[in-house]
Design a protein around this motif. Structure first.
Motif, mmCIF file in Angstrom:
data_model
loop_
_atom_site.group_PDB
_atom_site.id
_atom_site.type_symbol
_atom_site.label_atom_id
_atom_site.label_comp_id
_atom_site.label_asym_id
_atom_site.label_seq_id
_atom_site.Cartn_x
_atom_site.Cartn_y
_atom_site.Cartn_z
ATOM 1 N N THR A 100 0.848 -1.197 0.000
ATOM 2 C CA THR A 100 0.000 0.000 0.000
ATOM 3 C C THR A 100 0.886 1.249 0.000
ATOM 4 O OG1 THR A 100 -1.673 -1.169 1.273
ATOM 5 C CG2 THR A 100 -1.794 1.242 1.278
ATOM 6 N N ARG A 127 -5.550 8.355 1.261
ATOM 7 C CA ARG A 127 -6.810 8.528 0.531
ATOM 8 C C ARG A 127 -7.870 7.522 0.959
ATOM 9 N NH1 ARG A 127 -7.838 11.158 -3.698
ATOM 10 N NH2 ARG A 127 -9.129 9.502 -4.583
ATOM 11 N N GLN A 172 -9.262 8.430 4.422
ATOM 12 C CA GLN A 172 -10.265 9.239 3.713
ATOM 13 C C GLN A 172 -9.843 10.711 3.588
ATOM 14 O OE1 GLN A 172 -13.509 8.554 2.074
ATOM 15 N NE2 GLN A 172 -12.136 6.785 1.852
ATOM 16 N N THR A 227 -8.927 12.712 1.000
ATOM 17 C CA THR A 227 -8.921 12.592 -0.465
ATOM 18 C C THR A 227 -8.407 13.857 -1.163
ATOM 19 O OG1 THR A 227 -11.248 13.220 -0.466
ATOM 20 C CG2 THR A 227 -10.753 10.860 -0.524
ATOM 21 N N GLY A 228 -7.913 14.807 -0.389
ATOM 22 C CA GLY A 228 -7.316 15.988 -1.012
ATOM 23 C C GLY A 228 -6.032 15.646 -1.752
ATOM 24 N N HIS A 246 -4.073 13.652 -4.354
ATOM 25 C CA HIS A 246 -4.536 12.950 -5.554
ATOM 26 C C HIS A 246 -3.435 12.098 -6.161
ATOM 27 C CE1 HIS A 246 -7.517 16.523 -5.952
ATOM 28 N NE2 HIS A 246 -8.004 15.564 -5.179
ATOM 29 N N THR A 247 -3.830 11.069 -6.886
ATOM 30 C CA THR A 247 -2.835 10.290 -7.624
ATOM 31 C C THR A 247 -3.079 10.490 -9.122
ATOM 32 O OG1 THR A 247 -4.246 8.332 -7.467
ATOM 33 C CG2 THR A 247 -2.504 8.548 -5.843
ATOM 34 N N VAL A 280 -2.754 18.349 2.378
ATOM 35 C CA VAL A 280 -3.360 19.660 2.132
ATOM 36 C C VAL A 280 -4.432 19.965 3.177
ATOM 37 C CG1 VAL A 280 -5.110 18.812 0.494
ATOM 38 C CG2 VAL A 280 -4.292 21.178 0.326
ATOM 39 N N GLU A 281 -5.105 18.918 3.660
ATOM 40 C CA GLU A 281 -6.136 19.146 4.682
ATOM 41 C C GLU A 281 -5.502 19.673 5.973
ATOM 42 O OE1 GLU A 281 -5.882 16.313 2.901
ATOM 43 O OE2 GLU A 281 -7.855 15.643 2.190
#
Lengths: 791, 165
Positions: free
Chosen positions: B29, B36, B40, B42-43, B45-46, B83-84
């Motif tokens: 992983t 993500r 969770q 999700t800010g 990104h891949t 980013v969060e």
């Protein structure tokens, strides 16, 4: 973040959507999860062309965590149809195009590397990937053809039995005899051979999908990265046969760029939706970048011979074009219209050309499908026109700017020989402004100064035109389109006076949530934070055609204007009753309904409340509520046009190009939000520079994709681009209520010929192809040194 | 049959956005998938799974790293910030404002990575010229903006921090 203010048209209003994106709260498809979801992984063909003798899934099914392994046979067993191409093109002889079947999962043949062989659905993505390695496929490898130039050879590999010599259609447009006559009396003929390089669109968000079947309601929901969710639903319902439209909801949430590649209905999304019913669980798939290079529809990929007939004074008499267009292994959703009606209809450029004749052969190859990519046909036309006119100017010893000016269309409307009727424009004005901003007259001194530094400096022009505002439905229907290309809007005024605007357009970076709200704010006189734009959900918006072809301003916003007209008309009726005045005396301005000549009036919100309370007007005459919808079908295309100037330097020791100045002067008609328009132009130029200098999808002779990752496929990075000097000229578009033309594709259309014309100027040869990589330019520069030494 | 027996998982303990986190993860992983999917967040990104596009940049012990190239288990004991987290503690408020004011984003997908790079540029301090800002952004792909507005926004935030706005 938006101030509570009324936003006038023409103001650089900051974007309403920014807040969620800059705080990591965007809602892209891969950010979403459904309870109990399983993960899909696609087993893809490693061969460009092969017959599938057998697929043994038994070992894979027994792997840990595997839910199902499904193949084309399962899909066929459930009665699902194949993917379609929605635009019928007829050949010169009147025969319909030779469209081969396009199953979402291969039945017995794979036709390109990456073609879909099976889907493995498992508890985790890792489990699905592990199981994919255990699927045994018995392939009989067939000869493949990946090279466009070889694809029509007699006796070569046949990709679809319905298409002899792999030829989908042999199409023509224009006046052949008239064009021949023009060449017969020409004083000079300029000819050019062009390869328009194959590109990978590469939106930064890869495609993704979640299919979710609800057995209780016998209904599907598909979350997907789509530019046009309603079209996806229509195709999946009417052609693939997944479910009736009323049992299929398609949601395109935040979408991270599209550039055309997310218009199309692909295999993976189709399979996820179908498989969710088959396995009884939500099925999620997210494309990896390597898969995107293999399977997202590519763009461009033309081979063209163009010939220009000129009189003794450099005036164009006729234009003759023969293009071979690569369609890939299957006809993607709108592929057939790209090298035909989106291409040949723009071959007149900004010029008055008496006779044009164009032939296009569309050809299958064992490569990924090719379809619309930012500009779609229009960049290919513009590249040809702007390269050949530049070459003609050099051959005739004329200044390229003067050559263009001498041939400009100057009176409107102007009917070209290739269908389009240009409605408004001032091409001389954009050329003049661009030349002034670029200090064109000062260029020779700059070139001399660069030469002293050992650099080869060049300047190149591109006077482009495009047809946007796609499109008048009757017109495109007569040309073979399977759908109308209108747009819808609904304006819902809530009882407290705030507004929801439902649009069939879809925003995936274009800022519609701001621009559309800005329009409504200006029109209704209410603050922009009281306007919300709703898009991308077929359960909320009744129908729409989506966003592509720079259409959402000219067509989508025109639909909103029509709906706003109806809202205002009904609100006036209500205001008249409430104010006990006659309807004809009600005026609406700055968000207030007033009785003419008095100080009596109602704010917009008060009328909205009255509409829903419905106490003060006869509901037998006026229905309660304030909500209006409209469908807008344009009466013509729109014709954005302008002039870009690229100035660059080449280092002959390394072949590296540095763009030192870029001027873009565009006529987009009315501009609603100049900040957003600027961003669209910047991004378009960047993609056009990418095509000119870096980008090329390459296959080897066996049909293996050579450029399958960001290590092999180069796109512009921050250090590769300059800052841009932008200017606007404005002629209003007469065919839509706001006078808008569209701006989304201009940069990508204008930029490639500007770059290549500048390189030919810098290096003193016309023989420069795209992408003009340092290796190519170094060889040209070294040959130039050798040539000069010999002289 | 379940996907994998728990014996295939390894423990990982780390700090994410200031909060201690302990989880069992599959060794393969990535840190990107871990934040993500498991957390969770999700800010992040891949966009390429190979460290070329920069959409997955996070801070690991204060340094920007491609979270798609780091396994979650490699982050054991590390302090990760996404980013969060940067948003919550107000560390990039000026940069976010500058992105918004200058229209330095369109589709928004690359934006979290751009903000992480921008934050690193700002943390270094000084007033690098535009060429240096462009160079520092060379690990971040944006397909929408043509970069000029992003360079402008970072330059503006730099000047504000240096008190010469």
């Amino acid at each position: 973040m938006n101030a509570s203010v009324v936003t006038p048209i023409g103001a650089p209003v900051r974007r309403k959507e920014d807040h969620r994106f800059i705080t990591g709260k965007g809602r892209y498809t891969d950010d979403l999860s459904r309870p109990g979801q399983a993960h899909a992984y696609f087993l893809r063909s490693p061969y460009a062309h092969a017959r599938i003798r057998a697929i043994d899934t038994s070992a894979a099914i027994d792997m840990p965590g595997v839910v199902a392994v499904l193949t084309g046979k399962d899909l066929a067993q459930d009665g699902l149809g194949g993917l379609i191409c929605g635009w019928m093109i007829h050949s010169k002889d009147g025969s319909p195009m030779n469209a081969g079947a396009h199953p979402a999962l291969a039945l017995d043949t794979v036709r390109y590397v990456g073609d879909h062989v099976a889907v493995i659905i498992a508890e985790t993505l890792n489990a699905a990937k592990d199981a994919a390695a255990a699927v045994v496929v018995d392939y009989e490898i067939l000869p493949a053809v990946a090279d466009l130039a070889q694809a029509q050879a007699e006796g070569g590999p046949v990709i679809h039995d319905v298409a002899p010599r792999n030829t989908v259609f042999e199409w023509e447009l224009g006046d052949k005899a008239g064009t021949e006559a023009a060449f017969a009396r020409a004083a000079h003929v300029t000819a050019i051979d062009i390869v328009n390089n194959r590109l990978a669109p590469n939106p930064m968000e890869p495609r993704a999908a979640i299919g979710d079947y609800d057995a209780g309601d016998d209904a599907f929901t598909l979350w997907t990265t789509s530019q046009n969710p309603h079209v996806a639903r229509l195709v999946l319902s009417a052609f693939v046969g997944l479910a009736p439209e009323n049992k299929l909801r398609v949601i395109a949430p935040d979408v991270g760029g599209g550039f055309g590649s997310k218009i199309f209905i692909y295999a993976e999304e189709t399979v996820c939706a179908w498989a969710s019913k088959r396995v009884g669980r939500p099925v999620k798939w997210t494309c990896e970048r390597g898969e995107a290079f293999l399977c997202d529809a590519h763009g461009r990929d033309h081979i063209t011979r163009g010939e220009l007939a000129l009189d003794g004074e450099g005036r164009i008499l006729g234009f003759r074009v023969k293009t071979t267009a690569n369609m890939g292994a299957y006809l993607s959703t709108f592929s057939s219209c790209v090298p035909t009606y989106l291409y040949a209809t723009l071959l007149s450029g900004q010029y008055a050309i008496p006779a044009i004749y164009c032939e296009v052969d569309a050809v299958y190859t064992n490569t990924a499908p090719v379809d619309a990519y930012r500009g779609a046909g229009r960049p290919e036309a513009t590249f040809l026109v702007e390269r050949i006119i530049d070459k003609a100017a050099r051959e005739l010893g004329m200044d390229p700017a003067e050559m263009r000016r001498r041939n400009f269309v100057t009176a409107f409307p102007h009917q070209t020989p290739v269908i389009m009727c240009y409605d408004a424009g001032d091409y001389g004005a954009s050329l003049d402004k661009a030349l002034a901003l670029a200090d064109y007259t000062g260029f020779p001194a700059r070139k001399a100064e660069a030469e002293r530094r050992g650099r080869l400096r060049g300047i190149g022009l591109s006077a482009y035109i495009e047809a946007c505002g796609i499109a008048p439905s009757a017109a495109v229907g007569s040309l073979g389109a399977g759908v109308g290309l209108w747009e819808s809007a609904e304006v819902r005024v809530n009882p407290t006076g705030n507004v929801e605007v439902l649009t069939g357009s879809h925003s995936h970076g274009q800022g519609h949530e701001t621009t559309f709200a800005q329009l409504v704010s200006a029109r209704l006189g209410i603050p922009i934070d009281q306007v919300s734009v709703v898009h991308g959900d077929t359960d909320k918006v009744q129908f729409g055609m989506g966003t592509y072809g720079s259409r959402s301003g000219a067509v989508g916003m025109s639909a909103i204007v029509k709906a706003l007209d109806k809202v205002e008309a009904k609100a006036k009726k209500i205001a008249a009753h409430v104010l006990e005045a006659s309807e004809g005396d009600i005026e609406f301005k700055d968000g207030r309904f007033t009785v003419a000549g008095t100080d009596r009036g109602l704010a917009f919100a008060e009328v909205a409340l009255n509409a829903y309370v419905a106490h003060k007007f006869p509901t037998s005459e006026i229905e309660p509520g304030l909500k209006e919808g409209a469908f807008y079908d344009p009466s013509n295309f729109t014709f954005p046009a302008g002039c870009h100037v690229c100035e660059l330097e080449v280092d002959p020791e390394t072949g590296v190009t540095q763009i030192v100045n870029w001027v873009a002067v565009d006529d987009f008609g009315t501009v609603i939000n100049p900040m957003i328009v600027e961003g669209q132009v910047h991004g378009g130029i960047a993609q056009g520079v990418g095509q000119a200098l870096m980008e090329r999808v390459a296959y080897d002779n066996d049909g293996q994709l050579v450029t399958g990752s960001y290590m092999d496929y180069q796109m512009p990075r921050a250090e590769d681009l300059p800052s841009f000097t932008l200017g606007l000229t404005e002629t209003r578009c007469p065919s839509n209520p706001l006078g808008m033309k569209g701006c989304g594709e201009a940069g990508a259309i204008a930029a490639p010929p500007a770059v290549i014309n500048a390189l030919t100027d810098a290096l003193g040869t016309q023989d420069i192809s795209m992408p003009a990589t340092p290796a190519k330019l170094w060889a040209v520069a070294q040959a130039r040194v050798t040539r000069r030494a010999a002289e | 049959m379940s996907a994998s027996p728990m014996s295939d998982f390894l423990p990982v303990t780390l700090t994410v956005n200031g909060t201690a986190v302990s989880r069992m993860v599959a060794p393969r992983t990535t840190l990107a998938d871990f934040v993500r999917t498991d957390l969770q967040l999700t800010g992040t990104h891949t966009g390429c799974e190979m460290g070329a596009c920069g959409a997955c940049l996070v801070l690991m012990n204060g340094e920007p790293v491609h979270s798609c190239l780091v396994f979650a288990i490699q982050a054991d004991g590390a302090a990760i910030e996404t980013v969060e987290g940067l948003t919550e503690r107000g560390a990039i408020e000026d940069l976010q404002r500058a992105f918004h004011e200058r229209n330095a984003l369109q589709c928004g997908f690359c934006t979290p990575g751009m903000l992480v790079t921008g934050h690193a540029i700002l943390e270094k301090g000084g007033l690098p010229d535009r060429e240096h800002i462009r160079d520092a952004l060379s690990g971040n792909y944006c397909r929408c903006t043509g970069y000029e507005a992003i360079v402008d926004a970072i330059e503006r935030a730099l000047r504000e921090r240096e008190g010469c706005a």
